[in-house]
Design a protein around this motif. Sequence first.
Motif, short mmCIF file in Angstrom:
data_model
loop_
_atom_site.label_atom_id
_atom_site.label_comp_id
_atom_site.label_asym_id
_atom_site.label_seq_id
_atom_site.Cartn_x
_atom_site.Cartn_y
_atom_site.Cartn_z
N CYS A 241 34.26 50.71 37.06
CA CYS A 241 35.63 50.61 36.57
C CYS A 241 36.40 49.63 37.44
O CYS A 241 35.86 49.10 38.42
CB CYS A 241 36.32 51.98 36.59
SG CYS A 241 36.49 52.66 38.25
N GLY A 242 37.66 49.40 37.09
CA GLY A 242 38.47 48.45 37.84
C GLY A 242 38.71 48.89 39.27
O GLY A 242 38.71 48.07 40.20
N SER A 243 38.92 50.19 39.47
CA SER A 243 39.15 50.68 40.83
C SER A 243 37.91 50.45 41.69
O SER A 243 38.02 50.08 42.87
CB SER A 243 39.47 52.18 40.80
OG SER A 243 40.63 52.41 40.04
N ASN A 246 37.73 46.89 42.83
CA ASN A 246 38.59 46.64 43.99
C ASN A 246 37.97 47.20 45.27
O ASN A 246 37.97 46.55 46.31
CB ASN A 246 39.97 47.24 43.75
CG ASN A 246 40.76 46.46 42.72
OD1 ASN A 246 40.47 45.28 42.49
ND2 ASN A 246 41.71 47.09 42.07
N HIS A 270 48.87 48.66 41.25
CA HIS A 270 47.93 49.68 40.77
C HIS A 270 47.59 50.66 41.89
O HIS A 270 47.59 50.29 43.06
CB HIS A 270 46.65 49.01 40.25
CG HIS A 270 45.71 49.97 39.57
ND1 HIS A 270 44.58 50.45 40.16
CD2 HIS A 270 45.78 50.55 38.34
CE1 HIS A 270 43.97 51.28 39.32
NE2 HIS A 270 44.66 51.35 38.21
N HIS A 273 45.49 49.62 44.71
CA HIS A 273 46.00 48.56 45.59
C HIS A 273 46.63 49.16 46.84
O HIS A 273 47.30 48.45 47.59
CB HIS A 273 47.05 47.70 44.86
CG HIS A 273 46.49 46.93 43.71
ND1 HIS A 273 47.23 46.03 42.97
CD2 HIS A 273 45.25 46.90 43.16
CE1 HIS A 273 46.48 45.49 42.02
NE2 HIS A 273 45.27 46.01 42.11
N ALA A 319 48.66 43.04 38.63
CA ALA A 319 49.50 44.20 38.41
C ALA A 319 49.13 44.94 37.14
O ALA A 319 48.39 44.44 36.30
CB ALA A 319 50.95 43.75 38.33
N SER A 320 49.68 46.15 37.04
CA SER A 320 49.49 46.95 35.84
C SER A 320 50.73 46.94 34.95
O SER A 320 50.67 47.34 33.81
CB SER A 320 49.20 48.41 36.22
OG SER A 320 48.08 48.46 37.05
N ASP A 345 43.67 40.74 41.18
CA ASP A 345 43.21 41.78 40.25
C ASP A 345 43.81 41.44 38.89
O ASP A 345 44.98 41.70 38.63
CB ASP A 345 43.70 43.14 40.76
CG ASP A 345 43.28 44.28 39.84
OD1 ASP A 345 42.84 44.00 38.70
OD2 ASP A 345 43.39 45.45 40.26
N ALA A 347 43.02 42.65 36.00
CA ALA A 347 42.63 43.68 35.02
C ALA A 347 43.42 43.59 33.72
O ALA A 347 42.85 43.62 32.63
CB ALA A 347 42.80 45.07 35.64
N HIS A 348 44.74 43.45 33.85
CA HIS A 348 45.55 43.45 32.62
C HIS A 348 45.47 42.16 31.85
O HIS A 348 45.46 42.15 30.62
CB HIS A 348 47.02 43.77 32.96
CG HIS A 348 47.36 45.19 32.69
ND1 HIS A 348 47.94 45.60 31.53
CD2 HIS A 348 47.12 46.31 33.42
CE1 HIS A 348 48.08 46.91 31.55
NE2 HIS A 348 47.59 47.37 32.69
N THR A 371 39.12 44.69 35.00
CA THR A 371 38.49 45.64 34.09
C THR A 371 38.02 44.81 32.90
O THR A 371 38.45 43.68 32.71
CB THR A 371 39.48 46.70 33.58
OG1 THR A 371 40.59 46.02 32.99
CG2 THR A 371 39.99 47.59 34.70
N HIS A 373 38.12 46.27 29.74
CA HIS A 373 38.56 46.99 28.53
C HIS A 373 40.03 46.82 28.19
O HIS A 373 40.51 47.42 27.25
CB HIS A 373 38.26 48.48 28.69
CG HIS A 373 38.76 49.07 29.99
ND1 HIS A 373 38.01 49.10 31.13
CD2 HIS A 373 39.95 49.62 30.31
CE1 HIS A 373 38.71 49.68 32.10
NE2 HIS A 373 39.88 49.99 31.63
N LYS A 374 40.78 46.03 28.96
CA LYS A 374 42.21 45.91 28.64
C LYS A 374 42.40 44.74 27.67
O LYS A 374 41.81 44.79 26.61
CB LYS A 374 43.00 45.81 29.93
CG LYS A 374 42.83 47.12 30.74
CD LYS A 374 43.60 47.19 32.02
CE LYS A 374 43.33 48.51 32.72
NZ LYS A 374 43.93 48.56 34.06
C1 PLP Z 1 43.77 49.34 35.05
C2 PLP Z 1 43.79 48.68 36.35
C3 PLP Z 1 42.78 48.87 37.30
C4 PLP Z 1 41.70 49.91 37.26
O1 PLP Z 1 41.19 50.39 36.24
P1 PLP Z 1 40.21 51.65 36.12
O2 PLP Z 1 39.12 51.05 35.31
O3 PLP Z 1 41.02 52.65 35.43
O4 PLP Z 1 39.77 52.05 37.48
C5 PLP Z 1 42.82 48.13 38.45
N1 PLP Z 1 43.79 47.25 38.66
C6 PLP Z 1 44.79 47.05 37.78
C7 PLP Z 1 45.84 46.05 38.09
C8 PLP Z 1 44.83 47.76 36.61
O5 PLP Z 1 45.85 47.60 35.76
#
Ligand code: PLP
Length: 559
Positions: A241-243, A246, A270, A273, A319-320, A345, A347-348, A371, A373-374
């Motif tokens: 996963c994204g975490s 990181n 997040h 972070h 950022a998220s 990061d 992810a978004h 990630t 999946h976003k």
């Molecule tokens: C969603 C997100 C993650 C982590 O996602 P998970 O897969 O839920 O662990 C990490 N960093 C950012 C900035 C995110 O928005």
Amino acid sequence: MRIAIASDHGGFEMKAALVAAISGECEVQDLGPASGESCDYPDYAIPVAKAVASGAADFGVLVCRSGIGMSMTANRFQNVRATICTTVEQATVTRQHNDANVLCLGADNTAADKALAILRAFIATETDNNARHVRRRWKLERAQRLSDCSGLMRDDPEVFAAIEAQTRQEDAEINLIASENTSSRACREAAGSVLMNKYAEGYPGKRWYSGCLPVDAAEELARSRACQLFGAEHANVQPHCGSAANMAVYFATIKPGDTILSLALDQGGHLSHGSPVNFSGKIYNIVPYTVDRETEMLDYDALERQALEVKPKILLTGASAYPRKIDFKRIRETCDKAGCLMMVDMAHIAGLVAGGAHESPVPYADFVTTTTHKTLGGPRGGMVLCKEKYAKALDSAVFPGMQGGPLENIIAAKAVCFREWMQPAKKDYAQQVVKNCAVMCRTVQDRGYRIVSGGTDNHLFLVDVKKSKGITGKDAAAALDAAGIIVNKNTIPFDTESPFKTSGIRVGTASVTTRGMKEPEMVKIGTWIADVLDDIANVEVQARVKREAAELVAGFPVP
Ligand SMILES: *Cc1c(COP(=O)(O)O)cnc(C)c1O
């Protein structure tokens, strides 16, 4: 016209006659058998179904005694519509109405000359695209979303019920969760595949277990496609996963107690972070930065001053819940001056980066995590991209450092997702996500709602519902949920409410854009959001919006 044809022993003679008759007119692939000896019909139906399902053939023809076993086998395959025909009329109608693409013939109930006439009619007839036929074919294909897991109806009805409920929810509601998207069928197929069965600790070519050649191929595709898509030197596609992605970068580069300068959670950062409740905040010395109080945007000069003072080992951006573009070049300059690693990061925004709708951090950053999946819209999972010089440290941080066996089925689905992003249409998609977001944001703003930072440059925007209407994000999200619109409560910068209540909601357009919605639909949805939030206790408004929303989404099928 390419035709794949096969039979079993019962249909062998008829097949031979048909091949001889149409070889001059079409490109015929005779997939066997080579003699009339007894054989098993699925062994011959499957190659023909594969040829049609993959697009290697335009039509398939299968002959056995009755046509029944052949049609049953062929119809197990996606995009195959196999029909038994005993008359020319049936062949014509099934092409017109059902867009049938595999003709099954029964040698016991059809004369040889009639079989040829049926086949000729089948391949000569065009599909009828009258709206009612299109609608019915569409429903037929959509049955697949349930039939994909229909074995569960019998084997585990409770789990099936949850899947069916999610399917129904996707069909009927408007999903505006900014961190979600709607995966493609191809991604889901890979994610649910037998690659799930394999243990593959290590990396392609260097595994601890035998039997890894198939998963090696899948993981190699994912790695190389990730590098190609993002212009990266090295990719690790194993983080669950994204975490975890990181965590892998921290483990690869710094020691417990070292300093990370990162955007605070309540400012749009997040958990991973450096939140105190997360491993990152427990292991490392986290120094948070904030957005500017006035503009609610990043202040790059202030960030640089802070970096020079704090001297972090890592400056982390991404950022998220940040609705604006991030200037990666400027941050690189800061990292160079402060002598720290630059970690992004994304992810978004990974999908926006892949589609060219946001500048890529890859040329600037030492490490880019994401990630899949976003906005990227692939399977739930993580990934790290880095410069070649960090490849070894990164790979050993992931395995054996923090994970055991990788999820090769999910990695295969990541590969599928990356390939999808190489198609030109995805550029338009990424642009449309951003355009849609701007339009919906403006619609809500024009109804008197305060938008954090005054607008959006990407796939999400934040509404300050507290300042606008004196309500909490929690209550706003609940009211919208009752109206069939799914968003999440979200803190806004310098929020005075608790994280459980919040002053804001976060709204994203990745999923609705995947369904094909454009600007006119965004205006409608933005208007509904304002209608509901104007009077959150009004259940009649919620019921009306829920009805209208369901009508709208019915025209935008989930893939
Ligand atoms: C969603 C997100 C993650 C982590 O996602 P998970 O897969 O839920 O662990 C990490 N960093 C950012 C900035 C995110 O928005």
